[in-house]
Design an enzyme around this catalytic site. Structure first.
Site, mmCIF file in Angstrom:
data_model
loop_
_atom_site.group_PDB
_atom_site.id
_atom_site.type_symbol
_atom_site.label_atom_id
_atom_site.label_comp_id
_atom_site.label_asym_id
_atom_site.label_seq_id
_atom_site.Cartn_x
_atom_site.Cartn_y
_atom_site.Cartn_z
ATOM 1 N N HIS A 66 18.141 1.616 77.700
ATOM 2 C CA HIS A 66 16.952 0.842 78.087
ATOM 3 C C HIS A 66 17.392 -0.622 78.214
ATOM 4 C CE1 HIS A 66 13.057 -1.184 77.385
ATOM 5 N NE2 HIS A 66 12.483 -0.051 77.740
ATOM 6 N N ASP A 89 19.512 2.451 68.904
ATOM 7 C CA ASP A 89 18.155 2.182 69.388
ATOM 8 C C ASP A 89 17.348 3.470 69.199
ATOM 9 O OD1 ASP A 89 15.842 2.001 70.853
ATOM 10 O OD2 ASP A 89 16.777 1.277 72.693
ATOM 11 N N GLN A 126 12.827 5.935 70.825
ATOM 12 C CA GLN A 126 12.251 7.219 71.250
ATOM 13 C C GLN A 126 12.611 8.337 70.282
ATOM 14 O OE1 GLN A 126 10.141 7.544 73.775
ATOM 15 N NE2 GLN A 126 10.411 5.566 74.792
ATOM 16 N N LYS A 143 5.138 3.674 69.575
ATOM 17 C CA LYS A 143 5.452 4.953 70.218
ATOM 18 C C LYS A 143 5.345 6.096 69.213
ATOM 19 C CE LYS A 143 8.900 2.741 73.162
ATOM 20 N NZ LYS A 143 8.038 2.281 74.238
ATOM 21 N N CYS A 183 12.511 0.942 82.854
ATOM 22 C CA CYS A 183 13.364 -0.092 82.245
ATOM 23 C C CYS A 183 14.801 0.408 82.066
ATOM 24 C CB CYS A 183 12.801 -0.586 80.904
ATOM 25 S SG CYS A 183 11.141 -1.247 81.039
HETATM 26 N N1 C6P Z 1 10.272 2.104 76.387
HETATM 27 C C1 C6P Z 1 9.033 3.416 78.010
HETATM 28 O O1 C6P Z 1 8.050 3.646 78.721
HETATM 29 P P1 C6P Z 1 9.368 -2.083 72.755
HETATM 30 O O2 C6P Z 1 8.830 -2.407 74.119
HETATM 31 O O3 C6P Z 1 10.071 -3.230 72.144
HETATM 32 O O4 C6P Z 1 8.374 -1.426 71.865
HETATM 33 O O5 C6P Z 1 10.458 -0.924 73.005
HETATM 34 C C2 C6P Z 1 11.508 -1.152 73.898
HETATM 35 C C3 C6P Z 1 12.314 0.090 74.078
HETATM 36 C C4 C6P Z 1 13.597 0.124 73.587
HETATM 37 N N2 C6P Z 1 14.352 1.226 73.663
HETATM 38 C C5 C6P Z 1 13.883 2.345 74.240
HETATM 39 C C6 C6P Z 1 14.736 3.560 74.255
HETATM 40 C C7 C6P Z 1 12.589 2.377 74.769
HETATM 41 O O6 C6P Z 1 12.136 3.496 75.329
HETATM 42 C C8 C6P Z 1 11.795 1.213 74.713
HETATM 43 C C9 C6P Z 1 10.431 1.191 75.341
HETATM 44 C C10 C6P Z 1 8.965 2.287 77.018
HETATM 45 O O7 C6P Z 1 10.039 4.097 78.071
HETATM 46 C C11 C6P Z 1 8.412 1.039 77.629
HETATM 47 S S1 C6P Z 1 9.529 0.290 78.754
#
Ligand code: C6P
Length: 438
Positions: free
Chosen positions: A137, A214, A217, A240, A396
């Site tokens: 991401h 990371d 997910q 999430k 992203c």
């Molecule tokens: N992915 C998706 O629709 P934040 O925005 O900080 O809570 O998370 C960022 C982020 C970082 N790593 C991974 C693997 C992610 O999937 C995400 C967020 C969302 O897939 C929004 S772009």
């Protein structure tokens, strides 16, 4: 109901898993969209919240609201107790050794930026290499590029296979004494692949590198144990995983966090301040400058309580220990999701003109695809007209899209409350898109 679904619904019913009971606990799921019942399949972007969490947040604002770690008065003490209790729950959720290894941040993005900046500033130099994967991401790419540009280090992508798995041989070949950090996604938001992070960490450590995982997910889908993984840093995106927005977690090994300089300065992160010299508070406060997202942290604690209570429900007995209860919850949730994911991959794959992206066998409930007759944005719009929420675009992950040879995909992402019938609705929706655009 399909045959696979029938067999498994009865198995899960016996195990105490009742999807209708779970659905009833998420009030938003009874929403109508464009005159149709909502089919919410955008959980990878943000999941819905159970009533227990909504009520805990409401109770916080009505009965507790005050600043933490600052007041001797009743409300401040009460807020502080609840805030600190959440940290201990997150420790159990992640299997960390100490609760002071848990730092509250504004989100997963903020957690990665904290490490890239604070750890990176004091540990990276010109010529060093940071390995990431092609499926990262942007949140786990750009912060490393920023620090790399400043110090003269290089960010290198590890290749992946067509199915969406990290090429471990290529990774092994890329590791060297120049490698200082491996920053790797645990579960891909675009493909669903569960990466072999334990093995990736072992290989990185053997080369003398640190590893940031990371876990944005992974948190909602699989049981995590940072000690078993031996991760140096691990991040969560709490909205999430059924918790409120605006709250994230950074886990770091105590020794590493202690060695790192503060990321931001301000209230609560200091021990003493004078114009001559300022000293810093111990962990975790050194990394929590300013008033934190108190309601969010307490809401996160109530989410972990909810997940633990599911563990007792699935086991049909009271499981008092929070870690054991979470083990029990995820045992059932992971089995259910695997079955639902296999079903989804099968029925979507059977539609003529659908190309599935992310076909690794070890994956969570991300059903991503392209359709030969329509752009993903058109697919998303037609699906929205019949009440189905999916995400379309590059998610992203622009370098990943380039690797897959597509500008964008349509992504249905599952949560514990999704059903076979909802996947069947998705299939109906895709067939409608084909009628319109084919
Ligand atoms: N992915 C998706 O629709 P934040 O925005 O900080 O809570 O998370 C960022 C982020 C970082 N790593 C991974 C693997 C992610 O999937 C995400 C967020 C969302 O897939 C929004 S772009």
């Amino acid at each position: 109901m399909n045959v696979i679904g029938q067999i498994n619904e009865s198995f899960f019913a016996e195990s105490g898993f009742d999807v209708n009971q779970i659905r009833a606990e998420f009030p938003i799921l009874s929403t109508q969209v464009n005159g149709k019942p909502l089919v919410y399949l955008d959980n990878g972007a943000s999941s819905q919240k159970p009533v227990a969490v909504i009520e805990a947040m409401d109770a916080y604002w009505r009965e507790t609201n005050a600043n933490v770690h600052r007041g001797v008065h009743y409300l401040s003490q009460k807020a502080t107790r609840e805030f600190d209790a959440s940290r201990e729950k997150v420790r159990a959720f992640l299997g960390a050794k100490h609760s002071h290894e848990i730092i509250f941040t504004a989100g997963c993005t903020a957690s990665i930026n904290l490490v890239a900046e604070s750890w990176g500033r004091s540990n990276l130099k010109a010529g060093d290499e940071i390995l990431i994967s092609t499926m990262e991401h942007h949140s786990n790419i750009v912060p490393w590029q920023l620090i790399a540009q400043r110090v003269g280090a290089t960010v290198l992508p590890i290749p992946i296979s067509d199915a969406g798995e990290i090429d471990l041989d290529a990774y092994r070949g890329m590791l060297s004494e120049r490698t200082k950090m491996v920053a790797i996604i645990h579960v891909s938001n675009s493909l669903g692949t569960i990466n072999p992070v334990k093995e990736i960490i072992q290989m990185a450590h053997a080369a003398g590198a640190k590893v940031l995982v990371d876990g944005a997910q992974a948190g909602p889908h699989i049981r995590i144990n940072v000690q078993d993984l031996n991760a140096d840093f691990y991040t969560l995106s709490c909205h999430k995983m059924y918790a409120p927005t605006g709250i994230g977690v950074l886990y770091g090994k105590e020794t590493l966090l202690n060695e790192m300089p503060p990321y931001q300065g301000g209230g609560d992160m200091i021990h003493t301040v004078s114009f001559e010299k300022t000293t810093y508070a111990p962990l975790p406060y050194k990394f929590e400058a300013g008033t934190p997202n108190i309601a969010g942290v307490i809401g996160l604690g109530s989410t972990i309580d909810y997940l633990a209570a599911l563990g007792s429900r699935f086991e049909n007995r009271e499981v008092a220990d929070i870690s054991e209860a979470l083990d029990a919850a995820f045992r059932t949730l992971e089995a259910r999701e695997k079955e639902l994911t296999d079903y989804g991959m099968q029925v979507l794959g059977d539609i003529d003109g659908v190309r599935l992206t992310g076909t690794a066998p070890n994956k969570v409930g991300i059903l991503a695809f392209t359709l030969d007759c329509a752009h993903p944005h058109d697919v998303g719009t037609v699906l929205d007209n019949i009440g189905i929420a999916v995400r379309t675009g590059h998610h992203c992950c622009m370098p990943l899209m380039k690797r897959l040879g597509v500008p964008a995909t349509t992504r249905a992402s599952l949560a514990m409350y999704n059903t076979h019938e909802e996947i069947d609705e998705l299939v109906v929706g895709i067939k409608k898109v084909k009628e319109l655009f084919g």
